[in-house]
Write a protein that holds these residues in place. Structure first.
Motif, PDB file in Angstrom:
ATOM      1  N   ILE A 190     -17.967   8.597   2.453  1.00 34.31           N
ATOM      2  CA  ILE A 190     -17.592   9.954   2.055  1.00 34.31           C
ATOM      3  C   ILE A 190     -17.186  10.774   3.269  1.00 34.31           C
ATOM      4  O   ILE A 190     -16.213  11.542   3.234  1.00 34.31           O
ATOM      5  N   ALA A 191     -17.907  10.608   4.374  1.00 30.72           N
ATOM      6  CA  ALA A 191     -17.560  11.335   5.599  1.00 30.72           C
ATOM      7  C   ALA A 191     -16.146  10.972   6.052  1.00 30.72           C
ATOM      8  O   ALA A 191     -15.362  11.848   6.458  1.00 30.72           O
ATOM      9  N   ASP A 192     -15.807   9.693   5.974  1.00 34.49           N
ATOM     10  CA  ASP A 192     -14.457   9.255   6.346  1.00 34.49           C
ATOM     11  C   ASP A 192     -13.414   9.862   5.412  1.00 34.49           C
ATOM     12  O   ASP A 192     -12.324  10.263   5.853  1.00 34.49           O
ATOM     13  N   SER A 193     -13.741   9.925   4.131  1.00 34.94           N
ATOM     14  CA  SER A 193     -12.816  10.518   3.161  1.00 34.94           C
ATOM     15  C   SER A 193     -12.593  11.993   3.460  1.00 34.94           C
ATOM     16  O   SER A 193     -11.460  12.491   3.387  1.00 34.94           O
ATOM     17  N   LEU A 194     -13.663  12.688   3.809  1.00 36.46           N
ATOM     18  CA  LEU A 194     -13.533  14.102   4.160  1.00 36.46           C
ATOM     19  C   LEU A 194     -12.652  14.275   5.394  1.00 36.46           C
ATOM     20  O   LEU A 194     -11.809  15.181   5.454  1.00 36.46           O
ATOM     21  N   ASP A 195     -12.835  13.391   6.385  1.00 31.45           N
ATOM     22  CA  ASP A 195     -12.021  13.459   7.600  1.00 31.45           C
ATOM     23  C   ASP A 195     -10.539  13.272   7.278  1.00 31.45           C
ATOM     24  O   ASP A 195      -9.680  14.013   7.773  1.00 31.45           O
ATOM     25  N   ARG A 196     -10.249  12.268   6.446  1.00 30.01           N
ATOM     26  CA  ARG A 196      -8.854  11.990   6.106  1.00 30.01           C
ATOM     27  C   ARG A 196      -8.225  13.140   5.324  1.00 30.01           C
ATOM     28  O   ARG A 196      -7.084  13.536   5.598  1.00 30.01           O
ATOM     29  N   LEU A 197      -8.970  13.682   4.365  1.00 33.38           N
ATOM     30  CA  LEU A 197      -8.432  14.776   3.561  1.00 33.38           C
ATOM     31  C   LEU A 197      -8.243  16.038   4.389  1.00 33.38           C
ATOM     32  O   LEU A 197      -7.259  16.772   4.215  1.00 33.38           O
ATOM     33  N   GLU A 198      -9.159  16.290   5.319  1.00 35.50           N
ATOM     34  CA  GLU A 198      -9.032  17.456   6.191  1.00 35.50           C
ATOM     35  C   GLU A 198      -7.790  17.330   7.071  1.00 35.50           C
ATOM     36  O   GLU A 198      -7.023  18.292   7.237  1.00 35.50           O
ATOM     37  N   ALA A 199      -7.575  16.129   7.614  1.00 33.77           N
ATOM     38  CA  ALA A 199      -6.419  15.904   8.476  1.00 33.77           C
ATOM     39  C   ALA A 199      -5.112  15.964   7.694  1.00 33.77           C
ATOM     40  O   ALA A 199      -4.099  16.489   8.178  1.00 33.77           O
TER      41      ALA A 199
END
Length: 254
Positions: A190-199
């Motif tokens: 989930i943390a990785d998904s948040l990073d990708r969506l933020e970027a």
């Protein structure tokens, strides 16, 4: 956690991090002999050392022969697998315009085929023993639809269907087969998904996280330990009459 009178051999796929790591830790705390698994030997051995587990094996779960060999190696060292937890898996996202058969095949190969491979590998010994516990970590995506993860959702629905079918086949041998279906869980995935969506979107991370937690009436991410506790219960004596179930651990989302 009260240790079992007789420690069992527990094999947890994808247990080097996230939910699988929490599941393996729960069984270690219960006094069981746990074999941890990861894609690489380094990750598997690191998890074993962190958890104080009995052993570690490495295999790419999409390689059926490698997974079978890993299970055989674990059984040779620690005895027949008495509790199998199928946890390894991952998600890919795509709108319908970019969703193709190749992605569907990848999601099935990663999230469904290893479940069948592992169950086929451990079932004969469980059948001989007249007992066994099989728990697969599925997802709420196996119980409802989610936009933009069509292939993953289809794969998790397949896992739930496989669970229900094999539960009927194996019940007479004293083997229970169940699934737990977590909602959005506080893991590195989930943390990785948040990073990708933020970027990709430029949106505030907290606002994106609210999108994830909005579907959970508790208003938060599920904790890995909460999923692990459900798996531990399904593998215990108190759940000996529970089979063919897909239990949502999702704060009331379903």
């Amino acid at each position: 956690m009260t240790p079992h009178a007789s420690p069992r051999h527990v094999f947890v796929t994808g247990s080097s991090r996230g939910i699988g790591h929490a599941v393996a830790a729960a069984f270690v705390a219960a006094g069981d002999r746990v074999t941890v698994h990861a894609r690489t030997a380094e990750s598997a051995e690191r998890a074993r050392a962190e958890l104080g587990a009995a052993g570690s094996v490495a295999a790419d779960v999409t390689d059926a022969a490698a997974l079978e060999a890993a299970l055989a190696s674990a059984a040779e060292r620690a005895g027949p697998v008495q509790v199998l937890v199928n946890n390894a898996g991952a998600a890919e996202t795509a709108p319908l315009s970019r969703l193709d058969v190749d992605q569907l095949r990848r999601m099935m190969a990663l999230n469904v085929e290893p479940v069948l491979t592992a169950i086929r590998a451990v079932a004969p010994a469980m059948n001989t023993a007249g007992t066994g516990r099989i728990v697969t970590v599925a997802s709420t995506a196996g119980l409802k639809g989610y936009a933009y993860v069509g292939a993953y959702t289809a794969a998790k629905h397949a896992v739930v269907g496989l669970t229900r079918a094999l539960a009927l086949e194996l019940a007479a041998a004293g083997i229970t087969v169940n699934a737990v279906c977590p909602g959005y869980t506080d893991t590195a995935l989930i943390a990785d998904s948040l990073d990708r969506l933020e970027a990709r979107t430029g949106r505030d991370r907290e606002a994106i996280l609210e999108d994830f937690t909005r579907v959970n009436p508790l208003g938060r991410l599920i904790r890995p330990q909460e999923v692990a506790d459900s798996v531990l219960w399904l593998a215990g004596a108190g759940a000996s009459g529970i089979t063919g179930q897909a239990i949502a651990v999702a704060g009331g989302e379903l």
